[in-house]
Design an enzyme around this catalytic site. Sequence first.
Site, short mmCIF file in Angstrom:
data_model
loop_
_atom_site.label_atom_id
_atom_site.label_comp_id
_atom_site.label_asym_id
_atom_site.label_seq_id
_atom_site.Cartn_x
_atom_site.Cartn_y
_atom_site.Cartn_z
N GLY A 161 42.95 27.49 48.58
CA GLY A 161 42.31 28.72 48.01
C GLY A 161 41.43 28.28 46.87
N LEU A 176 46.63 28.50 55.29
CA LEU A 176 45.52 28.69 55.55
C LEU A 176 45.27 30.42 55.92
CD1 LEU A 176 44.42 25.71 57.77
CD2 LEU A 176 44.10 26.22 55.16
N SER A 216 49.08 36.27 35.77
CA SER A 216 47.67 36.89 35.65
C SER A 216 47.90 38.08 34.31
CB SER A 216 47.49 37.88 36.92
OG SER A 216 46.66 38.70 36.52
N ALA A 217 46.71 38.05 33.78
CA ALA A 217 46.60 39.10 32.62
C ALA A 217 47.22 40.55 33.05
CB ALA A 217 45.39 39.02 32.10
N THR A 218 47.19 40.60 34.32
CA THR A 218 47.58 42.14 34.91
C THR A 218 48.87 42.42 34.60
OG1 THR A 218 47.63 43.42 36.74
CG2 THR A 218 48.58 41.36 37.33
N TYR A 256 50.65 44.08 43.70
CA TYR A 256 50.21 42.76 43.55
C TYR A 256 50.67 42.53 42.24
CZ TYR A 256 47.41 39.01 41.63
OH TYR A 256 47.06 37.86 41.19
N LYS A 312 53.61 39.58 40.24
CA LYS A 312 53.41 38.67 39.18
C LYS A 312 54.52 38.87 38.30
CE LYS A 312 50.23 36.36 41.11
NZ LYS A 312 50.47 35.11 41.75
N TYR A 338 46.39 34.10 34.05
CA TYR A 338 44.82 33.96 34.12
C TYR A 338 44.21 35.22 33.56
CZ TYR A 338 46.61 30.40 37.59
OH TYR A 338 47.23 29.32 38.10
N ARG A 376 37.13 53.14 38.58
CA ARG A 376 37.89 52.76 39.59
C ARG A 376 39.47 53.03 39.36
NH1 ARG A 376 37.59 46.24 41.69
NH2 ARG A 376 38.36 46.11 39.54
N ASP A 397 41.77 50.82 36.77
CA ASP A 397 41.13 49.78 35.80
C ASP A 397 41.38 50.34 34.48
OD1 ASP A 397 40.08 48.50 37.57
OD2 ASP A 397 38.05 49.29 37.43
#
Length: 338
Positions: free
Chosen positions: A10, A33, A124-126, A149, A153, A177, A292, A295
């Site tokens: 990826g 894949l 993730s920073a999420t 999603y 995480k 990230y 959005r 956000d």
Amino acid sequence: MRILVTGGAGFIGSHTVVELQEAGHEPFVLDNLYNASEKVIGRVEAITGKKVPFYKVDIRDREGLNRVFDEVKPEAVIHFAGLKAVGESVRMPWEYYENNIGGTLTLVDVMRQHGCKNIIFSSSATVYGDPAFIPITEECPKGQCTNPYGWTKSMLEQILSDIQKADQEWNVVLLRYFNPIGAHKSGTIGENPNGIPNNLMPYITQVAVGKLEKLHVFGNDYDTPDGTGVRDYIHVVDLAKGHVCALKKLTPGSGLSIYNLGTGVGYSVLDIVKNFEAATGITIPYVIDPRRAGDIATCYSSADKAHEDLGWKAENGIREMCEDAWRWQSSNPNGYDD
Ligand code: NAD
Ligand code: UD1
């Protein structure tokens, strides 16, 4: 070090395999894949001049994993494999929980049965939700995610932390990230989103290459200097190098380590548009649309902890991120299909 890289075909995984080889490690790529092309492997080999052993295996396939672990005998796993499209996760939560959480549980079980208890996980920073303070340090409490999603995480962080707590032989590094963009300098590997991109930089590069008409800026009424959302964009090669540095936290007794991987600098959507135009000479037409859903206004890191503990710091600025994203997109307008 012998390192199994799940999701290594990826976007972030492929750049990390390059940096691992450049640093003298032995990466082995495992990927089903689902969201990658096998051509990536040859392109990575062309960059580094070294072979990249590749296994087309799903992390939910226990027998397949057993075979790979028997053969590779990895000392550590860098675990990128997962589904990552936010909007899709809202429509298909079961698929996200089954792939990301189910897959990781199977992977971790196979790891421990093979005596491999060292893992670096792509978080993730999420997980900070709408952050309690800015810049976001690792001490910032985790927040409410706005989509499945993000919850995968957040939950996987908890699961891996609990496993480490119960068995001190585990060394677990959670890397949070911020917003990875850019591409390898060669222009031969990069981000290859399916369909219309959700994320800002691939959308901009597709406008620049003529595949999309104009950028839709999601809201200009946020409490930010120009009203558009502010994020911490980080060059994917810097992010990849962060993983190489994080390997030093996989030594016996390291336990659980958590790091932000960001630059510590926030740019607005319009800052990115201006910087992209300055770096490439291409004008990006845009319109302002409503916000959005999900956000937040501002999200940027304090990257001090990774600097102090790992000796890692992002080196590329916004100009390089824009130039390199454009070099990849313009020389591969159809991604790996070119
Ligand atoms: P990507 O989709 O390019 O890479 C993920 C890879 O995992 C793909 O090659 C895909 O084929 C593979 N994969 C998915 N499910 C699999 C399975 N069941 N078995 C084997 N392989 C599987 O995404 P990326 O941008 O390189 O992200 C890598 C990781 O970093 C992901 O876990 C993602 O959630 C996380 N992350 C990404 C970002 C980002 O902005 N790109 C931000 C924060 C965290
Ligand atoms: C998104 C994900 C987040 C994930 C991160 C990194 C959402 C809600 N969040 O974060 O879970 O960890 O990517 O992959 O999708 N923007 C536009 N127009 C566009 C696209 C984006 O104006 O066409 C704006 C956004 O409103 C935001 C900024 O650009 O202010 C960055 O957006 P994006 O690249 O999607 O990343 P994030 O929203 O930070």
